[in-house]
Design a protein around this motif. Structure first.
Motif, PDB file in Angstrom:
ATOM      1  N   PHE A   1      -1.477   5.485   3.277  1.00 28.03           N
ATOM      2  CA  PHE A   1      -0.345   4.695   3.793  1.00 28.03           C
ATOM      3  C   PHE A   1       0.247   5.274   5.077  1.00 28.03           C
ATOM      4  O   PHE A   1       0.466   4.553   6.060  1.00 28.03           O
TER       5      PHE A   1
ATOM      6  N   GLU B   1       2.130   3.340  -2.019  1.00 29.76           N
ATOM      7  CA  GLU B   1       1.774   4.496  -2.856  1.00 29.76           C
ATOM      8  C   GLU B   1       0.358   5.012  -2.611  1.00 29.76           C
ATOM      9  O   GLU B   1      -0.063   5.989  -3.225  1.00 29.76           O
ATOM     10  N   ARG B   2      -0.370   4.366  -1.719  1.00 35.52           N
ATOM     11  CA  ARG B   2      -1.766   4.773  -1.490  1.00 35.52           C
ATOM     12  C   ARG B   2      -1.828   5.992  -0.569  1.00 35.52           C
ATOM     13  O   ARG B   2      -0.957   6.170   0.294  1.00 35.52           O
ATOM     14  N   PRO B   3      -2.870   6.828  -0.721  1.00 40.85           N
ATOM     15  CA  PRO B   3      -2.945   8.058   0.085  1.00 40.85           C
ATOM     16  C   PRO B   3      -3.061   7.799   1.581  1.00 40.85           C
ATOM     17  O   PRO B   3      -2.675   8.649   2.385  1.00 40.85           O
TER      18      PRO B   3
ATOM     19  N   HIS C   1       0.819  -1.220   0.000  1.00 36.44           N
ATOM     20  CA  HIS C   1       0.000   0.000   0.000  1.00 36.44           C
ATOM     21  C   HIS C   1       0.856   1.275   0.000  1.00 36.44           C
ATOM     22  O   HIS C   1       0.318   2.374   0.188  1.00 36.44           O
TER      23      HIS C   1
END
Ligand code: RTP
Ligand code: MG
Length: 141
Positions: free
Chosen positions: A60, A56-58, A54
């Motif tokens: 993270f 690169e997920r906002p 995860h």
């Protein structure tokens, strides 16, 4: 039917609510056996590595901060179709969408503080179990 293992984490919010035993009871009543377990304070690096998929997920950064906010209880569960059986007990990621009677419906406050983690597939489970446990720490019975 397939005998499987899955990795379960009782997250800091649920540990702080003192419901480890209630969650363990749900595993056992569903026929899942606890075959390894330990309480741990995750380091930032451990949490980042565990949720690397995860990265690169906002969400993270918030996820890592939450996972290191207090001790977690980590266990390996074993049973028939353990991966899906455990996901069913957990309920949807967002507790607002979790079915009544699931762990997240009953114990989670938000999508960020959502009480439990469970592996999402047999192959992921193998990687996640070996992230926290040596093969000799997992005691099938
Ligand atoms: P987990 O990995 O913790 O068992 O949860 P999950 O499979 O149900 O959900 P996953 O997509 O793997 O996401 C991991 C954790 O990140 C947080 N999240 N926040 N704000 C958001 O949109 C969002 N999406 C995911 C959740 O805390 C989730 O458990
Ligand atoms: Mg996941």
């Amino acid at each position: 039917m397939a005998l499987e293992r899955t990795l379960s984490i009782i997250k800091p919010d649920a540990v702080a609510k003192n419901v480890i035993g209630e969650i363990y009871a749900r595993f056992e009543k569903a026929g899942l056996k606890i075959v390894a377990g330990r309480m741990k304070q995750l380091s930032r690096l451990e949490a980042e590595g565990f949720y690397a998929v995860h990265r690169e997920r906002p969400f993270f950064k918030a996820l890592v901060e939450f996972m290191i906010s207090g001790p977690v209880m980590i266990q390996v569960l074993e049973g028939e179709n353990a991966v899906l059986a455990h996901r069913d007990l957990m309920g949807a990621t967002n507790p607002k969408e979790a079915a009544p009677g699931t762990i997240r419906a009953d114990f989670a406050d938000s999508i960020d503080a959502n009480a439990v983690h469970g592996s999402d597939a047999v192959e992921t489970a193998k990687v996640e179990i070996s992230y926290f446990f040596a093969a000799t720490d997992v005691l099938s019975r």
